[in-house]
Design an enzyme around this catalytic site. Structure first.
Site, PDB file in Angstrom:
ATOM      1  N   SER A 186       0.830  -1.332   0.154  1.00  0.00           N
ATOM      2  CA  SER A 186       0.009  -0.079   0.042  1.00  0.00           C
ATOM      3  C   SER A 186       0.942   1.483   0.025  1.00  0.00           C
ATOM      4  O   SER A 186       2.061   0.947   0.345  1.00  0.00           O
ATOM      5  CB  SER A 186      -0.783  -0.066   1.142  1.00  0.00           C
ATOM      6  OG  SER A 186      -0.033   0.247   2.471  1.00  0.00           O
ATOM      7  N   LYS A 187       0.242   2.380  -0.395  1.00  0.00           N
ATOM      8  CA  LYS A 187       1.033   3.592  -0.449  1.00  0.00           C
ATOM      9  C   LYS A 187       1.465   3.837   0.996  1.00  0.00           C
ATOM     10  O   LYS A 187       2.475   4.644   0.913  1.00  0.00           O
ATOM     11  CB  LYS A 187      -0.063   4.778  -0.807  1.00  0.00           C
ATOM     12  CG  LYS A 187      -0.280   4.498  -2.557  1.00  0.00           C
ATOM     13  CD  LYS A 187      -0.799   5.970  -2.802  1.00  0.00           C
ATOM     14  CE  LYS A 187      -0.516   5.941  -4.372  1.00  0.00           C
ATOM     15  NZ  LYS A 187      -2.249   5.716  -5.079  1.00  0.00           N
ATOM     16  N   ARG A 188       0.765   3.655   2.151  1.00  0.00           N
ATOM     17  CA  ARG A 188       1.144   3.890   3.250  1.00  0.00           C
ATOM     18  C   ARG A 188       2.694   3.078   4.052  1.00  0.00           C
ATOM     19  O   ARG A 188       3.266   3.544   4.550  1.00  0.00           O
ATOM     20  CB  ARG A 188      -0.085   3.643   4.403  1.00  0.00           C
ATOM     21  CG  ARG A 188      -0.147   4.360   5.648  1.00  0.00           C
ATOM     22  CD  ARG A 188      -1.313   4.128   6.255  1.00  0.00           C
ATOM     23  NE  ARG A 188      -1.759   2.874   6.257  1.00  0.00           N
ATOM     24  CZ  ARG A 188      -1.523   1.998   7.067  1.00  0.00           C
ATOM     25  NH1 ARG A 188      -0.429   2.092   7.838  1.00  0.00           N
ATOM     26  NH2 ARG A 188      -1.869   0.751   6.890  1.00  0.00           N
TER      27      ARG A 188
END
Ligand code: GLU
Length: 478
Positions: free
Chosen positions: A252-254
């Site tokens: 994920s981007k996080r």
């Protein structure tokens, strides 16, 4: 196999991430191994979310990895243009054909209406699929909606059947299309949505193999239905396993780096990343772990791609990067490490810093983490100079002895080993305690409780600076 044509088709709605880069690598390897062509097509039909800055990031990242494309934007080729936004002319005819053959129909349902349908379906634990509300509208009914100013999209009239295909990674697969329902395929006669645009482009670009992430597997039956309706050629499919974090969560981007360029900025080498990505799903069927790009081209085989998710092991990436760092000559390393060294480090000293640090460095950013004291030493508390229970007097005596021998030394500054042999000899001859001599000297040179050895630091900074730093430490112990 007759010269295959493969492609990656990134949407420029985000940076080049690991998943797309791995797909690019596998396509590249497959093309090169089989004398085929590797094509890049930018899927920028979603004009609101697409951004040329992302296209640039994607192409820059590919170039950095050394994955040169045979056809694509900024490269040319006879099947261009390679951006979907410029291919409108090639979409009109097939869409018109699907309308004429009755495969498409206009749907006037509003987003709100579709949303309430989805909520209703969820209540009854049914799969979210279009109800078919507009499937059988009569022409006067459609006319009425148009007069009301309702927007429409084009939907595909999905036949109820089982779609089967053989995936080169996953084997025989079948999908029951009654679960899919009538899906939307175009905004209007010249603007296809994702599934239809892919199908038309793959046909017109003569794509033979579609090698992409497993997240697209549910699109494949839809694309096969469209291919059948348009009487196009069916490509081979290979869906690559998902890349998972070490806790098996999805990327994920996080949690993950958003762009591959971030790896470059931290000091990963492109050849290490290529090697690492090749093993994200591909099984070389041997103990070998280090592969050059050329070797990968020789050995890569889609049949040896795993079905199971590929787990991201960043420690392994660091180790692998270290292996590639070790293959660099000192001159090469000095050049690629330069951006990671303090800006004000004199050239000759930079060379020595790289030489001293290189055996321990995996990722180039590690060159910077301890490099400041090779430039200068900040003020530090004088007690730090004292080893265990040493008194200031003992500290001064140790530093005075160190100054004396460091001042006398000449060729000892020519290598860390010469300095080490020399100082150890002095310790022995004068009957000094190694800790009580080396600790104050090391702290005087680095200012830190942990640092490189005094031999390495003295070698890097040279005689004048070594003596100056000892003098400063001596003064602080008064
Ligand atoms: N545009 C799709 C994506 O960015 C790729 C489509 C495909 O490979 O078929 O994920």
């Amino acid at each position: 196999m007759m010269n295959p044509r493969v492609r990656i088709a990134p949407s420029p709605t985000g940076f080049l991430h690991l998943g797309t880069a791995r797909a690019a690598l596998f396509n590249y390897l497959f093309a090169k191994k089989n004398n085929g062509a590797f094509i890049v097509r930018i899927e920028d039909t979603d004009l609101e979310r697409s951004n040329p800055a992302f296209t640039k990031d994607i192409l820059d990242g590919m170039r950095w990895l050394g994955l040169a494309w045979d056809e694509g934007p900024e490269g040319g080729g006879e099947y261009g243009p390679y951006e979907q936004s410029k291919r409108t002319d090639s979409y009109r005819k097939p869409i018109q054909k699907l309308i004429t053959s009755g495969h498409l129909y206009e749907c006037f349902c509003t987003p709100d209406e579709l949303e309430s349908e989805r909520i209703e379906a969820a209540k009854h634990k049914q799969a979210p699929k279009y109800s078919g509300h507009c499937r059988n509208l009569s022409e006067p009914e459609r006319q009425k909606f148009r007069e009301q100013g309702r927007m429409s999209i084009l939907r595909f009239r999905t036949p109820e059947k089982t779609v089967r295909f053989r995936d080169m990674v996953r084997g025989e697969l079948s999908f029951d299309t009654s679960l899919i329902g009538d899906f939307s395929v175009a905004r209007n006669v010249e603007t296809p949505l994702y599934n239809l645009a892919v199908v038309i482009d793959d046909e017109t670009m003569n794509i033979t193999h579609v090698i992409r992430g497993e997240d697209h597997i549910s699109n494949t039956p839809k694309q096969l239905l469209l291919i059948e309706a348009l009487r196009y050629r069916v490509p081979e499919y290979a869906h690559l396993p998902l890349i998972l974090n070490s806790d098996r969560s999805k990327m994920s981007k996080r949690k993950n780096k958003v762009s591959l360029i971030e790896y470059r900025n931290e000091g990963y080498l492109p050849e290490a990343l290529v090697n690492f990505m090749a093993l994200l799903g591909w099984n070389p069927k041997s103990e070998q772990e280090i592969f050059s790009l050329d070797e990968l081209v020789q050995k890569f085989d889609l049949a040896s791609v795993n079905k199971a998710g590929a787990v991201l092991n960043l420690e392994k990436l660091n180790w692998m990067n270290g292996e590639y760092v070790k293959t660099k000559s000192l001159d090469e390393l000095i050049e690629i490490a330069a951006p990671f060294l303090p800006k004000d480090l004199p050239k000759e000293r930079a060379r020595k810093v790289v030489e001293v640090q290189r055996p321990r460095v995996n990722v180039l950013k590690e060159f910077s983490s301890e490099a400041e004291y090779f430039v200068s030493v900040e003020d530090f508390p004088a007690e730090r100079l004292l080893w265990k229970t040493m008194t200031p007097e003992q500290g001064r005596a140790a530093l005075a002895a160190a100054k004396d021998v460091c001042e006398k030394a000449e060729q000892e500054y020519e290598s860390p080993h010469a300095m080490e042999a020399y100082l150890k000899d002095v310790i022995q001859k004068r009957g000094l305690k190694p800790g009580e001599f080396l600790w104050p000297l090391r702290v005087a040179l680095s200012g830190r409780e942990r640092s490189h050895s005094p031999f390495e630091i003295a070698y890097v900074i040279g005689k004048n600076e070594t003596v100056k730093r000892i003098d400063r430490a001596l003064a602080s112990l008064k």
